[in-house]
Design a protein around this motif. Structure first.
Motif, PDB file in Angstrom:
ATOM      1  N   MET A   1      69.589  61.988  47.063  1.00  0.00           N
ATOM      2  CA  MET A   1      69.260  61.157  45.936  1.00  0.00           C
ATOM      3  C   MET A   1      67.831  61.432  45.483  1.00  0.00           C
ATOM      4  O   MET A   1      66.954  61.694  46.285  1.00  0.00           O
ATOM      5  CB  MET A   1      69.394  59.678  46.326  1.00  0.00           C
ATOM      6  N   LYS A   2      67.640  61.352  44.184  1.00  0.00           N
ATOM      7  CA  LYS A   2      66.319  61.505  43.591  1.00  0.00           C
ATOM      8  C   LYS A   2      65.906  60.167  42.988  1.00  0.00           C
ATOM      9  O   LYS A   2      66.736  59.431  42.464  1.00  0.00           O
ATOM     10  CB  LYS A   2      66.351  62.543  42.476  1.00  0.00           C
ATOM     11  N   ILE A   3      64.626  59.877  43.077  1.00  0.00           N
ATOM     12  CA  ILE A   3      64.095  58.697  42.404  1.00  0.00           C
ATOM     13  C   ILE A   3      63.286  59.172  41.209  1.00  0.00           C
ATOM     14  O   ILE A   3      62.421  60.045  41.330  1.00  0.00           O
ATOM     15  CB  ILE A   3      63.240  57.829  43.349  1.00  0.00           C
ATOM     16  N   HIS A   4      63.616  58.591  40.075  1.00  0.00           N
ATOM     17  CA  HIS A   4      63.026  58.991  38.801  1.00  0.00           C
ATOM     18  C   HIS A   4      62.411  57.751  38.166  1.00  0.00           C
ATOM     19  O   HIS A   4      63.058  56.712  38.085  1.00  0.00           O
ATOM     20  CB  HIS A   4      64.151  59.567  37.919  1.00  0.00           C
ATOM     21  N   LEU A   5      61.172  57.848  37.733  1.00  0.00           N
ATOM     22  CA  LEU A   5      60.513  56.756  37.030  1.00  0.00           C
ATOM     23  C   LEU A   5      60.336  57.177  35.583  1.00  0.00           C
ATOM     24  O   LEU A   5      59.708  58.199  35.287  1.00  0.00           O
ATOM     25  CB  LEU A   5      59.151  56.436  37.667  1.00  0.00           C
ATOM     26  N   LEU A   6      60.894  56.390  34.692  1.00  0.00           N
ATOM     27  CA  LEU A   6      60.834  56.652  33.258  1.00  0.00           C
ATOM     28  C   LEU A   6      59.906  55.616  32.640  1.00  0.00           C
ATOM     29  O   LEU A   6      60.106  54.409  32.833  1.00  0.00           O
ATOM     30  CB  LEU A   6      62.247  56.548  32.679  1.00  0.00           C
ATOM     31  N   VAL A   7      58.872  56.069  31.937  1.00  0.00           N
ATOM     32  CA  VAL A   7      57.878  55.167  31.369  1.00  0.00           C
ATOM     33  C   VAL A   7      57.674  55.467  29.886  1.00  0.00           C
ATOM     34  O   VAL A   7      57.836  56.606  29.452  1.00  0.00           O
ATOM     35  CB  VAL A   7      56.525  55.241  32.111  1.00  0.00           C
ATOM     36  N   VAL A   8      57.325  54.434  29.137  1.00  0.00           N
ATOM     37  CA  VAL A   8      57.035  54.594  27.708  1.00  0.00           C
ATOM     38  C   VAL A   8      55.526  54.688  27.533  1.00  0.00           C
ATOM     39  O   VAL A   8      54.793  53.778  27.909  1.00  0.00           O
ATOM     40  CB  VAL A   8      57.604  53.420  26.893  1.00  0.00           C
ATOM     41  N   GLY A   9      55.063  55.801  27.003  1.00  0.00           N
ATOM     42  CA  GLY A   9      53.641  56.003  26.743  1.00  0.00           C
ATOM     43  C   GLY A   9      52.906  56.538  27.946  1.00  0.00           C
ATOM     44  O   GLY A   9      53.213  56.207  29.084  1.00  0.00           O
ATOM     45  N   LYS A  10      51.910  57.388  27.668  1.00  0.00           N
ATOM     46  CA  LYS A  10      51.156  57.971  28.769  1.00  0.00           C
ATOM     47  C   LYS A  10      50.134  56.984  29.316  1.00  0.00           C
ATOM     48  O   LYS A  10      49.756  56.028  28.650  1.00  0.00           O
ATOM     49  CB  LYS A  10      50.493  59.271  28.342  1.00  0.00           C
ATOM     50  N   THR A  11      49.713  57.243  30.531  1.00  0.00           N
ATOM     51  CA  THR A  11      48.691  56.425  31.172  1.00  0.00           C
ATOM     52  C   THR A  11      47.340  56.901  30.659  1.00  0.00           C
ATOM     53  O   THR A  11      46.987  58.067  30.827  1.00  0.00           O
ATOM     54  CB  THR A  11      48.774  56.562  32.704  1.00  0.00           C
ATOM     55  N   THR A  12      46.595  55.992  30.046  1.00  0.00           N
ATOM     56  CA  THR A  12      45.329  56.394  29.422  1.00  0.00           C
ATOM     57  C   THR A  12      44.110  56.114  30.289  1.00  0.00           C
ATOM     58  O   THR A  12      43.086  56.778  30.150  1.00  0.00           O
ATOM     59  CB  THR A  12      45.159  55.687  28.059  1.00  0.00           C
ATOM     60  N   ALA A  13      44.180  55.144  31.180  1.00  0.00           N
ATOM     61  CA  ALA A  13      43.033  54.815  32.027  1.00  0.00           C
ATOM     62  C   ALA A  13      42.960  55.792  33.199  1.00  0.00           C
ATOM     63  O   ALA A  13      43.913  55.922  33.977  1.00  0.00           O
ATOM     64  CB  ALA A  13      43.149  53.387  32.535  1.00  0.00           C
ATOM     65  N   ALA A  14      41.837  56.467  33.322  1.00  0.00           N
ATOM     66  CA  ALA A  14      41.686  57.507  34.351  1.00  0.00           C
ATOM     67  C   ALA A  14      41.850  56.946  35.762  1.00  0.00           C
ATOM     68  O   ALA A  14      42.469  57.588  36.616  1.00  0.00           O
ATOM     69  CB  ALA A  14      40.336  58.198  34.203  1.00  0.00           C
ATOM     70  N   TYR A  15      41.322  55.776  36.028  1.00  0.00           N
ATOM     71  CA  TYR A  15      41.421  55.212  37.383  1.00  0.00           C
ATOM     72  C   TYR A  15      42.871  54.895  37.746  1.00  0.00           C
ATOM     73  O   TYR A  15      43.265  55.050  38.899  1.00  0.00           O
ATOM     74  CB  TYR A  15      40.522  53.984  37.545  1.00  0.00           C
ATOM     75  N   ILE A  16      43.677  54.483  36.781  1.00  0.00           N
ATOM     76  CA  ILE A  16      45.094  54.231  37.049  1.00  0.00           C
ATOM     77  C   ILE A  16      45.815  55.558  37.245  1.00  0.00           C
ATOM     78  O   ILE A  16      46.610  55.723  38.168  1.00  0.00           O
ATOM     79  CB  ILE A  16      45.742  53.403  35.921  1.00  0.00           C
ATOM     80  N   SER A  17      45.506  56.510  36.390  1.00  0.00           N
ATOM     81  CA  SER A  17      46.128  57.835  36.488  1.00  0.00           C
ATOM     82  C   SER A  17      45.806  58.498  37.826  1.00  0.00           C
ATOM     83  O   SER A  17      46.682  59.110  38.453  1.00  0.00           O
ATOM     84  CB  SER A  17      45.637  58.702  35.328  1.00  0.00           C
ATOM     85  N   ASP A  18      44.577  58.374  38.281  1.00  0.00           N
ATOM     86  CA  ASP A  18      44.179  58.949  39.578  1.00  0.00           C
ATOM     87  C   ASP A  18      44.972  58.313  40.722  1.00  0.00           C
ATOM     88  O   ASP A  18      45.436  59.010  41.633  1.00  0.00           O
ATOM     89  CB  ASP A  18      42.682  58.760  39.822  1.00  0.00           C
ATOM     90  N   ALA A  19      45.129  56.997  40.689  1.00  0.00           N
ATOM     91  CA  ALA A  19      45.886  56.308  41.740  1.00  0.00           C
ATOM     92  C   ALA A  19      47.357  56.721  41.703  1.00  0.00           C
ATOM     93  O   ALA A  19      47.968  56.962  42.750  1.00  0.00           O
ATOM     94  CB  ALA A  19      45.747  54.799  41.597  1.00  0.00           C
ATOM     95  N   ILE A  20      47.925  56.829  40.511  1.00  0.00           N
ATOM     96  CA  ILE A  20      49.320  57.272  40.379  1.00  0.00           C
ATOM     97  C   ILE A  20      49.485  58.661  40.975  1.00  0.00           C
ATOM     98  O   ILE A  20      50.416  58.911  41.742  1.00  0.00           O
ATOM     99  CB  ILE A  20      49.758  57.229  38.896  1.00  0.00           C
ATOM    100  N   ASP A  21      48.570  59.563  40.635  1.00  0.00           N
ATOM    101  CA  ASP A  21      48.640  60.932  41.170  1.00  0.00           C
ATOM    102  C   ASP A  21      48.564  60.939  42.688  1.00  0.00           C
ATOM    103  O   ASP A  21      49.290  61.689  43.356  1.00  0.00           O
ATOM    104  CB  ASP A  21      47.519  61.797  40.583  1.00  0.00           C
ATOM    105  N   GLU A  22      47.685  60.106  43.252  1.00  0.00           N
ATOM    106  CA  GLU A  22      47.541  60.056  44.707  1.00  0.00           C
ATOM    107  C   GLU A  22      48.820  59.570  45.378  1.00  0.00           C
ATOM    108  O   GLU A  22      49.305  60.178  46.343  1.00  0.00           O
ATOM    109  CB  GLU A  22      46.370  59.134  45.085  1.00  0.00           C
ATOM    110  N   TYR A  23      49.420  58.497  44.875  1.00  0.00           N
ATOM    111  CA  TYR A  23      50.643  57.989  45.500  1.00  0.00           C
ATOM    112  C   TYR A  23      51.832  58.919  45.254  1.00  0.00           C
ATOM    113  O   TYR A  23      52.699  59.045  46.124  1.00  0.00           O
ATOM    114  CB  TYR A  23      50.944  56.557  45.055  1.00  0.00           C
ATOM    115  N   CYS A  24      51.872  59.582  44.122  1.00  0.00           N
ATOM    116  CA  CYS A  24      52.940  60.573  43.882  1.00  0.00           C
ATOM    117  C   CYS A  24      52.834  61.717  44.888  1.00  0.00           C
ATOM    118  O   CYS A  24      53.841  62.181  45.422  1.00  0.00           O
ATOM    119  CB  CYS A  24      52.860  61.120  42.454  1.00  0.00           C
ATOM    120  N   ARG A  25      51.604  62.152  45.133  1.00  0.00           N
ATOM    121  CA  ARG A  25      51.388  63.228  46.116  1.00  0.00           C
ATOM    122  C   ARG A  25      51.870  62.785  47.492  1.00  0.00           C
ATOM    123  O   ARG A  25      52.554  63.527  48.200  1.00  0.00           O
ATOM    124  CB  ARG A  25      49.905  63.602  46.151  1.00  0.00           C
TER     125      ARG A  25
END
Length: 157
Positions: A1-25
């Motif tokens: 099984m794959k988990i897919h997250l579908l979101v509307v609009g890109k993440t614009t705040a760098a601190y949120i984007s950095d945290a997302i990247d870290e947890y995705c990794r």
């Protein structure tokens, strides 16, 4: 099984984007996980909230595939503790044959078409968060669920 997250609009705040990247990794060690971003609507100021939700619904539906199990992240959904959410994910890992798709809508929520397409709704809190912050919170909780399922020390009771 794959988990897919579908979101509307890109993440614009760098601190949120950095945290997302870290947890995705971190998640890549446990499951196949990806995020798909639906572009924000152009000229949205000229549209009513309902028109915006309908146009977003068109784009969301194009991203879904037959066999997807769809879960909306919605304020009226079922709430879980982190431990119960890990049990939920474990159950879905054994019962969803293809993709488990979580969807975070735009700032005005979902159209009725999306509600009728989804199998479930989950709420991450009774509090309201920006749709960008919910991405980070959800991905962190998914990572937490994986560490709980693997008896790792990330989560403390």
């Amino acid at each position: 099984m794959k988990i897919h997250l579908l979101v509307v609009g890109k993440t614009t705040a760098a601190y949120i984007s950095d945290a997302i990247d870290e947890y995705c990794r971190r998640l890549k060690h446990y499951i196949t996980f990806d995020i798909e971003v639906i572009p924000e609507l152009k000229n949205a100021k000229n549209l009513s909230f309902d028109q915006q939700k309908e146009k977003e619904a068109d784009m969301i539906l194009k991203c879904l595939s037959p066999g997807d199990y769809i879960v909306l992240l919605d304020e009226r959904g079922k709430e879980y503790s982190s431990l119960k959410f890990s049990e939920y994910i474990e159950h879905k890992m054994h019962t969803v044959p293809k993709r488990l798709v979580f969807i975070i809508g735009g700032p005005y929520g979902f159209s009725q078409r999306i509600y009728s397409t989804a199998q479930e709704k989950i709420s991450l809190s009774k509090m309201t968060f920006s749709h960008q912050m919910i991405r980070m919170i959800f991905i962190e909780q998914l990572y937490r669920a994986m560490t709980i399922l693997n008896n790792e020390p990330y989560h403390h009771e």
